[in-house]
Design a protein around this motif. Sequence first.
Motif, PDB file in Angstrom:
ATOM      1  N   GLY A  13      41.750   7.859  60.906  1.00 23.45           N
ATOM      2  CA  GLY A  13      41.203   8.955  61.694  1.00 23.45           C
ATOM      3  C   GLY A  13      41.537  10.348  61.201  1.00 23.45           C
ATOM      4  O   GLY A  13      41.285  11.323  61.905  1.00 23.45           O
ATOM      5  N   GLU A  14      42.120  10.457  60.004  1.00 21.00           N
ATOM      6  CA  GLU A  14      42.416  11.777  59.449  1.00 21.00           C
ATOM      7  C   GLU A  14      41.227  12.275  58.631  1.00 21.00           C
ATOM      8  O   GLU A  14      40.460  11.494  58.077  1.00 21.00           O
ATOM      9  CB  GLU A  14      43.661  11.720  58.567  1.00 21.00           C
ATOM     10  N   TYR A  15      41.100  13.606  58.583  1.00 16.93           N
ATOM     11  CA  TYR A  15      40.043  14.230  57.798  1.00 16.93           C
ATOM     12  C   TYR A  15      40.497  14.348  56.348  1.00 16.93           C
ATOM     13  O   TYR A  15      41.642  14.711  56.072  1.00 16.93           O
ATOM     14  CB  TYR A  15      39.714  15.617  58.338  1.00 16.93           C
ATOM     15  N   ARG A  16      39.604  14.045  55.437  1.00 19.35           N
ATOM     16  CA  ARG A  16      39.868  14.170  54.006  1.00 19.35           C
ATOM     17  C   ARG A  16      38.682  14.858  53.349  1.00 19.35           C
ATOM     18  O   ARG A  16      37.579  14.872  53.881  1.00 19.35           O
ATOM     19  CB  ARG A  16      40.093  12.811  53.359  1.00 19.35           C
ATOM     20  N   VAL A  17      38.930  15.418  52.172  1.00 24.62           N
ATOM     21  CA  VAL A  17      37.877  16.077  51.406  1.00 24.62           C
ATOM     22  C   VAL A  17      37.774  15.398  50.055  1.00 24.62           C
ATOM     23  O   VAL A  17      38.791  15.129  49.404  1.00 24.62           O
ATOM     24  CB  VAL A  17      38.197  17.582  51.202  1.00 24.62           C
ATOM     25  N   ARG A  18      36.546  15.112  49.661  1.00 21.57           N
ATOM     26  CA  ARG A  18      36.275  14.632  48.304  1.00 21.57           C
ATOM     27  C   ARG A  18      35.419  15.679  47.612  1.00 21.57           C
ATOM     28  O   ARG A  18      34.523  16.259  48.227  1.00 21.57           O
ATOM     29  CB  ARG A  18      35.473  13.329  48.316  1.00 21.57           C
ATOM     30  N   PHE A  19      35.705  15.907  46.333  1.00 26.88           N
ATOM     31  CA  PHE A  19      34.845  16.755  45.515  1.00 26.88           C
ATOM     32  C   PHE A  19      34.117  15.838  44.557  1.00 26.88           C
ATOM     33  O   PHE A  19      34.746  15.051  43.848  1.00 26.88           O
ATOM     34  CB  PHE A  19      35.652  17.799  44.738  1.00 26.88           C
ATOM     35  N   GLN A  20      32.785  15.918  44.579  1.00 28.49           N
ATOM     36  CA  GLN A  20      31.969  15.051  43.739  1.00 28.49           C
ATOM     37  C   GLN A  20      31.159  15.878  42.752  1.00 28.49           C
ATOM     38  O   GLN A  20      30.674  16.969  43.089  1.00 28.49           O
ATOM     39  CB  GLN A  20      31.010  14.222  44.589  1.00 28.49           C
ATOM     40  N   TYR A  21      31.007  15.336  41.552  1.00 27.86           N
ATOM     41  CA  TYR A  21      30.154  15.939  40.537  1.00 27.86           C
ATOM     42  C   TYR A  21      29.253  14.844  39.986  1.00 27.86           C
ATOM     43  O   TYR A  21      29.752  13.804  39.539  1.00 27.86           O
ATOM     44  CB  TYR A  21      30.992  16.561  39.417  1.00 27.86           C
ATOM     45  N   ASN A  22      27.960  15.042  40.083  1.00 26.68           N
ATOM     46  CA  ASN A  22      26.977  14.032  39.680  1.00 26.68           C
ATOM     47  C   ASN A  22      27.263  12.679  40.319  1.00 26.68           C
ATOM     48  O   ASN A  22      27.177  11.635  39.674  1.00 26.68           O
ATOM     49  CB  ASN A  22      26.905  13.903  38.164  1.00 26.68           C
ATOM     50  N   GLY A  23      27.652  12.691  41.584  1.00 25.21           N
ATOM     51  CA  GLY A  23      27.894  11.458  42.325  1.00 25.21           C
ATOM     52  C   GLY A  23      29.226  10.795  42.061  1.00 25.21           C
ATOM     53  O   GLY A  23      29.549   9.782  42.667  1.00 25.21           O
ATOM     54  N   GLU A  24      30.033  11.350  41.175  1.00 32.08           N
ATOM     55  CA  GLU A  24      31.348  10.780  40.850  1.00 32.08           C
ATOM     56  C   GLU A  24      32.448  11.591  41.525  1.00 32.08           C
ATOM     57  O   GLU A  24      32.456  12.825  41.454  1.00 32.08           O
ATOM     58  CB  GLU A  24      31.559  10.800  39.335  1.00 32.08           C
ATOM     59  N   VAL A  25      33.373  10.912  42.187  1.00 32.49           N
ATOM     60  CA  VAL A  25      34.480  11.602  42.846  1.00 32.49           C
ATOM     61  C   VAL A  25      35.442  12.116  41.777  1.00 32.49           C
ATOM     62  O   VAL A  25      35.968  11.351  40.979  1.00 32.49           O
ATOM     63  CB  VAL A  25      35.216  10.678  43.835  1.00 32.49           C
ATOM     64  N   ILE A  26      35.658  13.424  41.786  1.00 34.35           N
ATOM     65  CA  ILE A  26      36.571  14.066  40.833  1.00 34.35           C
ATOM     66  C   ILE A  26      37.976  14.126  41.426  1.00 34.35           C
ATOM     67  O   ILE A  26      38.957  13.889  40.740  1.00 34.35           O
ATOM     68  CB  ILE A  26      36.084  15.485  40.470  1.00 34.35           C
ATOM     69  N   PHE A  27      38.077  14.467  42.708  1.00 33.84           N
ATOM     70  CA  PHE A  27      39.374  14.438  43.384  1.00 33.84           C
ATOM     71  C   PHE A  27      39.178  14.274  44.880  1.00 33.84           C
ATOM     72  O   PHE A  27      38.098  14.523  45.408  1.00 33.84           O
ATOM     73  CB  PHE A  27      40.220  15.681  43.084  1.00 33.84           C
ATOM     74  N   ALA A  28      40.229  13.859  45.537  1.00 29.85           N
ATOM     75  CA  ALA A  28      40.259  13.746  46.999  1.00 29.85           C
ATOM     76  C   ALA A  28      41.578  14.328  47.494  1.00 29.85           C
ATOM     77  O   ALA A  28      42.591  14.277  46.790  1.00 29.85           O
ATOM     78  CB  ALA A  28      40.127  12.289  47.429  1.00 29.85           C
ATOM     79  N   THR A  29      41.559  14.868  48.690  1.00 32.13           N
ATOM     80  CA  THR A  29      42.754  15.503  49.248  1.00 32.13           C
ATOM     81  C   THR A  29      43.578  14.515  50.058  1.00 32.13           C
ATOM     82  O   THR A  29      43.170  13.389  50.310  1.00 32.13           O
ATOM     83  CB  THR A  29      42.371  16.663  50.185  1.00 32.13           C
ATOM     84  N   GLU A  30      44.711  15.009  50.502  1.00 36.58           N
ATOM     85  CA  GLU A  30      45.535  14.293  51.478  1.00 36.58           C
ATOM     86  C   GLU A  30      44.795  14.282  52.808  1.00 36.58           C
ATOM     87  O   GLU A  30      43.767  14.949  52.956  1.00 36.58           O
ATOM     88  CB  GLU A  30      46.869  15.017  51.641  1.00 36.58           C
ATOM     89  N   GLY A  31      45.314  13.565  53.783  1.00 43.13           N
ATOM     90  CA  GLY A  31      44.713  13.531  55.110  1.00 43.13           C
ATOM     91  C   GLY A  31      45.156  14.712  55.950  1.00 43.13           C
ATOM     92  O   GLY A  31      46.298  15.161  55.853  1.00 43.13           O
ATOM     93  N   TYR A  32      44.247  15.223  56.770  1.00 41.60           N
ATOM     94  CA  TYR A  32      44.533  16.327  57.689  1.00 41.60           C
ATOM     95  C   TYR A  32      44.265  15.862  59.109  1.00 41.60           C
ATOM     96  O   TYR A  32      43.305  15.147  59.366  1.00 41.60           O
ATOM     97  CB  TYR A  32      43.657  17.544  57.372  1.00 41.60           C
ATOM     98  N   LYS A  33      45.102  16.284  60.033  1.00 43.39           N
ATOM     99  CA  LYS A  33      44.966  15.879  61.438  1.00 43.39           C
ATOM    100  C   LYS A  33      43.701  16.454  62.073  1.00 43.39           C
ATOM    101  O   LYS A  33      43.130  15.863  62.974  1.00 43.39           O
ATOM    102  CB  LYS A  33      46.177  16.326  62.260  1.00 43.39           C
ATOM    103  N   ASN A  34      43.283  17.650  61.621  1.00 41.23           N
ATOM    104  CA  ASN A  34      42.085  18.255  62.196  1.00 41.23           C
ATOM    105  C   ASN A  34      41.143  18.734  61.100  1.00 41.23           C
ATOM    106  O   ASN A  34      41.524  18.915  59.951  1.00 41.23           O
ATOM    107  CB  ASN A  34      42.454  19.391  63.163  1.00 41.23           C
TER     108      ASN A  34
END
Length: 58
Positions: A13-34
Motif C-alpha cells: 500500500g505504499e506509493y512508489r515512482v518508476r521512471f520509464q524510457y521507451n517502456g523500460e523501467v530505468i529506476f524505481a524509488t523507495e516506498g512512500y506512505k503518502n
Amino acid sequence: MAHKFEIFKDKVGEYRVRFQYNGEVIFATEGYKNKAGALNAIESVKKNAPAAPTEDNS
C-alpha cells in the motif's frame, strides 16, 4: 512519449515512482506512505538530476 514517471501503489500500500524510457523501467524509488512523498521524489529528480555527476566504477 518516450519517457515518463509513473506513480503506483505496491503490495503493502505504499506509493512508489518508476521512471520509464521507451517502456523500460530505468529506476524505481523507495516506498512512500503518502502520494505527496512520491510527487516530491519526482520533483527532486527533475530539479537535481541535470547537475548529477557521472561516477565510473568500471
